[in-house]
Enzyme design. Structure first.
Site, PDB file in Angstrom:
ATOM      1  N   GLU A  52       0.836  -1.199   0.000  1.00 30.55           N
ATOM      2  CA  GLU A  52       0.000   0.000   0.000  1.00 30.55           C
ATOM      3  C   GLU A  52       0.869   1.246   0.000  1.00 30.55           C
ATOM      4  OE1 GLU A  52       0.061  -2.564   2.027  1.00 30.55           O
ATOM      5  OE2 GLU A  52      -1.856  -2.968   2.995  1.00 30.55           O
ATOM      6  N   ALA A 174      32.406 -36.664 -11.026  1.00 29.33           N
ATOM      7  CA  ALA A 174      32.704 -37.987 -10.466  1.00 29.33           C
ATOM      8  C   ALA A 174      33.821 -37.922  -9.422  1.00 29.33           C
ATOM      9  CB  ALA A 174      33.076 -38.945 -11.590  1.00 29.33           C
ATOM     10  N   ARG A 217      27.634 -12.116   0.982  1.00 27.95           N
ATOM     11  CA  ARG A 217      28.724 -11.264   0.497  1.00 27.95           C
ATOM     12  C   ARG A 217      28.332 -10.626  -0.826  1.00 27.95           C
ATOM     13  NH1 ARG A 217      30.760 -15.995   2.089  1.00 27.95           N
ATOM     14  NH2 ARG A 217      31.407 -16.768   0.047  1.00 27.95           N
ATOM     15  N   ALA A 293      15.891 -34.711   2.720  1.00 33.06           N
ATOM     16  CA  ALA A 293      15.149 -34.956   3.967  1.00 33.06           C
ATOM     17  C   ALA A 293      14.095 -33.872   4.193  1.00 33.06           C
ATOM     18  CB  ALA A 293      16.124 -35.015   5.150  1.00 33.06           C
TER      19      ALA A 293
END
Lengths: 370, 370
Positions: A52, A174, A217, A293
């Protein structure tokens, strides 16, 4: 007015230019008595002007530049807001007061303020003679704040998941090398997200592999603004020489469960970096099992994916431990249009902004299937 | 003219709205003697109007609707084209003839026509009194056709790689289920790409796993337009009951090397589905090892990635066998702006359009690195 855009739809569009987090998305549009749009505003996140106030400031600037606009009687104007104006002095002044000071004659809002402390703006405005209508209940305005409200109702912070990966979903090659998969523009964006949050969660594996500082940063490397609390999730101790050891505010939660981390955050005394008694916004940066998780627990409210145009073919996955065995159990997300999303180029990378959704009904046979 | 957009830059922008493939990207812009833009056009791929003809058709439509434009003397107009107009009658008439018929007085082109059979448009135009300038050599116009020219110089078709995957880079869930990872809008887009090509290459593994038909079909499932030749790459025989057995034009190349497939395509008698004596455009649809082999061989000219907002956590990778051990050896790509790319939402999926690039120099330390 037939064919003219609905001011509340415009206010929803303005709101989506803002960022999700501790505060809800809010947009506001000011119209004259013929329904013409005079100004639009939106909230840009905690600590910045409410929608607003933003719209009224733009209106004041427009009036200062144009005598025809300055001649308009504010009593004939209507402010359309996606959420009930607040009546609360927090990091910014109350919107109810700003609206009264502007002299705007009417306010229309879509959704009632769900907070105890901020509520009451509509009543105060009406008590001072403003013509108030609402909540008008537009579904698009309700959808703006639905997830924010769900997190708030659960008594927990807004939670952003961060995923940086190669095109083929790897967070490292890898041999473990991972600097840099995403480009400078993605990393700068990630620091702007860090600047919004009260805490950053990483796993002990990330601490051991990357030794991060988890500070905000600028492009020159200088720490800037309030620094989020580093949170380490997992049972392995933080090594003696770790960079996070130099930050005494670091919180180590020796558990693998996101719920244990939330409990530890709730128990930590405030104030939090952005001023609240409780954390309002938490960023989950990884690694893959930690992010997995939080996702599996249904605790990620938005997912920001930074994808580099790079193929690695093998390596460490960017997210893991999802326990998905078959396609129907895959974790579906939804494009999130907020923050100029759901898809943007960041340098050569792609930024995708996603919202969690329940799994949809399986699709039927597709005539273009093979 | 100061500050006005350069017509050749606008022509390059128009060209990028087209699709890559057997034909080069070309854009054209018509201006009056004051440099005002009157019309723009672009080529939409093999079998459609060339850019010059498209721009002139738009100009004719504009003139028919506006007497003021109709009054302009065509001799005072200039057509700016990113590539030298052709003088060849292929699936469409020669641009040189269309320009002469239009009465346009001047032609400016950026890049000389590299083809033997199509070349000579500039000379014919000049011989008929058109003021011709070029090649003007704008780098952006050269860049438009650089990869197309490279494939052409190598005597091989344009090669598009297709990659459809979950957000975390899987083409199938852990149990092998893969229908549907991407949504209907992505699959419809993939069929529009199939409609452009002369051949579709898949591996024997894909034939065994998915039993594809590899036809172009519309949303109702009806086969539509010229059907690409199905090509199966690999030593395993095509099973007796495979859907591709019902397509006698199917070409089985019992080898793993992309070069062997290219040789087999070159040896197959034409005409190809889109009319050429040699295939002009080939699509590599996968599986992961087949796509990886073409990428590793440096034979993929553009990569189209369809990414669904879905996390699987495990499963079959969308691309494999890249032999990348460390980040510095990762296969970097570049955003390709052609075809309204490089990034677009397709339903809830994201379509990313990429061009291969040589590996860049490694970046130095980044102050926002951890």
């Amino acid at each position: 007015m037939s064919g003219a855009p609905d001011p509340m739809a415009l206010a929803v569009g303005a709101a989506l230019r803002g960022v999700r987090g501790a505060n809800p998305l809010v947009g506001a549009v000011l119209t004259d008595d013929a329904g013409r749009v005079l100004a639009a505003g939106h909230h840009r996140g905690r600590g910045t002007a409410h929608a607003e106030v933003d719209a009224l400031a733009r209106w004041e600037a427009a009036r200062a530049a144009d005598p025809a606009l300055a001649a308009l009687d504010p009593a004939g104007l209507t402010l359309h807001v996606t959420l009930e104006p607040c009546d609360h002095t927090g990091s910014t002044g109350p919107c109810s007061g700003a609206i009264l000071a502007s002299g705007v004659g009417a306010v229309r809002y879509a959704v009632a303020d769900p907070t105890g402390v901020d509520g009451g703006g509509a009543a105060r405005l009406a008590a001072h003679g403003v013509r108030v209508s609402g909540p008008t209940g537009e579904p698009a305005a309700l959808a703006l704040t639905e997830r924010w409200r769900r997190a708030r109702d659960a008594g927990r912070p807004w939670i952003t998941g961060h995923l940086a990966q190669s095109l083929d979903g790897h967070a490292a090659a890898a041999d473990g090398t991972s600097r840099w998969i995403t480009g400078a523009a993605s990393r700068a964006h990630a620091h702007r997200v860090r600047a919004r949050v009260d805490a950053i969660v990483v796993g002990t594996g990330t601490v051991l592999a990357d030794d991060p500082r988890l500070t905000v940063r600028d492009a020159a490397g200088a720490e800037t603004g309030p620094q989020p609390v580093p949170v380490v999730q997992g049972r392995t101790p933080i090594p003696a020489g770790a960079a996070l050891r130099a930050r005494p505010e670091t919180l180590h939660v020796p558990a693998h469960e996101p719920e244990a981390v939330l409990a530890a955050l709730a128990a930590r005394p405030g104030p939090w970096p952005h001023g609240g008694a409780r954390p309002g916004h938490v960023l989950i940066e990884g690694g893959p099992r930690v992010l997995g998780a939080w996702i599996r627990a249904g605790l990620v409210d938005e997912l920001m994916v930074y994808t580099a145009p790079l193929l690695l073919g093998a390596g460490r996955p960017a997210v893991a431990g999802l326990d998905v065995g078959t396609l129907a159990d895959g974790l579906r997300w939804h494009p999130d249009p907020a923050e100029d999303g759901p898809v943007r180029a960041l340098g050569e990378d792609v930024w995708t902004h996603l919202a969690p959704v329940p799994a949809p009904a399986p699709e039927g046979p597709d005539p273009q299937e093979d």
